[in-house]
Design an enzyme around this catalytic site. Structure first.
Site, short mmCIF file in Angstrom:
data_model
loop_
_atom_site.label_atom_id
_atom_site.label_comp_id
_atom_site.label_asym_id
_atom_site.label_seq_id
_atom_site.Cartn_x
_atom_site.Cartn_y
_atom_site.Cartn_z
N ASP A 98 -8.71 -6.69 -4.61
CA ASP A 98 -8.27 -5.37 -4.15
C ASP A 98 -8.77 -4.31 -5.11
OD1 ASP A 98 -6.97 -3.09 -3.26
OD2 ASP A 98 -4.96 -3.96 -3.29
N HIS B 211 -7.94 -5.46 -0.17
CA HIS B 211 -6.64 -4.80 -0.07
C HIS B 211 -5.85 -5.29 1.14
CE1 HIS B 211 -3.65 -1.67 -0.56
NE2 HIS B 211 -3.88 -1.21 0.66
N ASP B 212 -6.52 -5.54 2.24
CA ASP B 212 -5.86 -5.96 3.47
C ASP B 212 -5.25 -7.35 3.39
OD1 ASP B 212 -5.86 -3.78 5.10
OD2 ASP B 212 -7.46 -4.45 6.44
N SER C 253 0.84 -1.20 0.00
CA SER C 253 0.00 0.00 0.00
C SER C 253 0.88 1.25 0.00
CB SER C 253 -0.94 -0.03 1.21
OG SER C 253 -1.99 0.89 1.06
#
Length: 401
Positions: free
Chosen positions: A338, A371-372, A172
């Protein structure tokens, strides 16, 4: 300052027993101080001096200083990647991959993770005391960019006496730092692993960040950024900002699997505005727990840094030129679900690296965790990371120390 390899060992044993200490000015980690004679040049056109960088290290630097790994943290992360957090007491945020015998093996590598400049866990940021006024910087701190963060990290690496990093790894916002390192300091990075990231922020991502910033600044306890001086904290605004951002870190399938439309501790709807649904209760918890460990002004600065990042724009609009002549080995990783940094953005990076003649591999991980996913236990991701690091270590000639 000359530091020998024997002086640089893991900081795992740093005292974490004082959770209420001012972590901005007196962090529970190592600190590198830079005086007025060694300022940080900022993209905003000014110098930051004096300033400090808070960091943690794990493992031991080998004799030829060739085994250093820099981990770059994400927006709401910090330097406590492999040790208990001094505020929350929770395990390090990448503990599953960092440690003896793990993917990033601290018996083999010397690992560095610093709090970024502009952060709130010890590196100079809005909550730190401005030596010119004796009061917290607040929003008087100049705007910080991703290149600024990396310049500061490079100064830290110099301070530790390391010429070339074996690896720079991050996801990220951390991935943005990896790309900046590989572009601006190509000869100092043997291999790079940008994960779940992009070479610039999309308009949608900027929009989400603006919602979060406006939530913070709309809180009456923000006090124009002077809330520390006023003895206040914009908890409600920061909690809402965190709630909105947290949604972007997840995916609809994952949310549906975990929460669906399940009710929270009740059998029927209340026909009111309490948290009827589990997802509402979850987001409220995420928001309120976040304000205990993060500074609201730092949230403004960190999101702005991500918004401003545009690696191609800094190289005449052609991303490939950012990596011209690079000898760094790359592994770019994305996740299918994501939507904050979709796979297409990773492909753009790979295409640019190919155009620059770089050595690059690309892995798209199939997962519904959004995304995580880069922070979670994903076997395929772990396998790809282990394979890339081990192959790079073999090419670098690294052996167990």
């Amino acid at each position: 300052m000359t530091i020998s390899p024997s002086d640089i060992k893991g900081a795992d044993a740093v005292d974490q027993s004082e959770p209420n200490v001012d972590q901005a000015n007196f962090p529970a980690s190592q600190i590198a101080h830079f005086g007025t004679d060694n300022p940080l040049q900022l993209d905003a056109g000014t110098m930051l001096a004096p300033f400090q960088i808070a960091y943690q290290t794990y493992g031991t630097l080998n004799e030829d200083r060739s085994n250093a790994v820099l981990i770059c943290h994400a927006l709401t992360g910090d330097q406590h990647v492999g040790n208990p957090h001094p505020v929350t007491g929770k395990p390090g945020w990448w503990l599953p991959i960092l440690g003896p015998g793990k993917i990033i093996d601290t018996e083999r590598y010397f690992v560095i993770c610093s709090n970024v400049v502009g952060g709130c866990l010890g590196s100079t940021g809005p909550a730190n005391i401005n030596p010119a006024t004796g009061k917290p910087y607040g929003i008087d701190l100049p705007i910080i960019t991703i290149p600024d963060m990396v310049r500061a990290q490079a100064m830290l690496v110099d301070h530790l006496g390391i010429d070339q990093l074996f690896a720079v790894i991050g996801g990220s916002m951390g991935g943005m730092q990896v790309l900046e390192w590989a572009s601006s300091y190509a000869d100092r990075v043997f291999c790079a692993m940008p994960i779940a990231t992009g070479a610039r922020h999309s308009s949608q991502n900027i929009a989400f960040h603006e919602v979060g910033r406006q939530a913070v600044m709309a809180d009456p306890d923000w006090c124009g950024g002077r809330y520390i001086e006023q003895g206040k904290k914009p908890k409600k605004g920061l909690a809402v900002a965190r709630m909105a951002a947290h949604i972007t870190y997840l995916s609809e399938p994952a949310l549906h699997r975990k929460f669906g439309r399940n009710l929270q501790d009740r059998d029927n709807l209340t026909f009111g505005f309490d948290a009827d649904f589990q997802i509402e209760s979850y987001l409220r918890h995420q928001g309120m727990s976040f304000v205990d460990r993060f500074d609201a002004n730092s949230y403004l600065y960190m999101t702005r840094a991500m918004d401003y990042f545009d690696l191609a724009a800094d190289h005449g609009g052609r991303l490939a030129d950012a990596f011209s002549g690079t000898k760094t080995r790359f592994c770019v990783v994305s996740f299918t679900s994501d939507w904050l940094f979709p796979t297409e953005e990773s492909r753009n990076i790979v295409h640019a690296l190919n155009a620059a003649g770089a050595s690059v591999s690309f892995v798209e991980i199939e997962t519904d965790r959004g995304h995580d996913a880069f922070l979670l236990e994903e076997p395929e991701f772990y396998g790809a990371m282990r394979g890339f690091i081990n192959a790079a270590a073999k090419a670098r000639g690294l052996t167990t120390i």
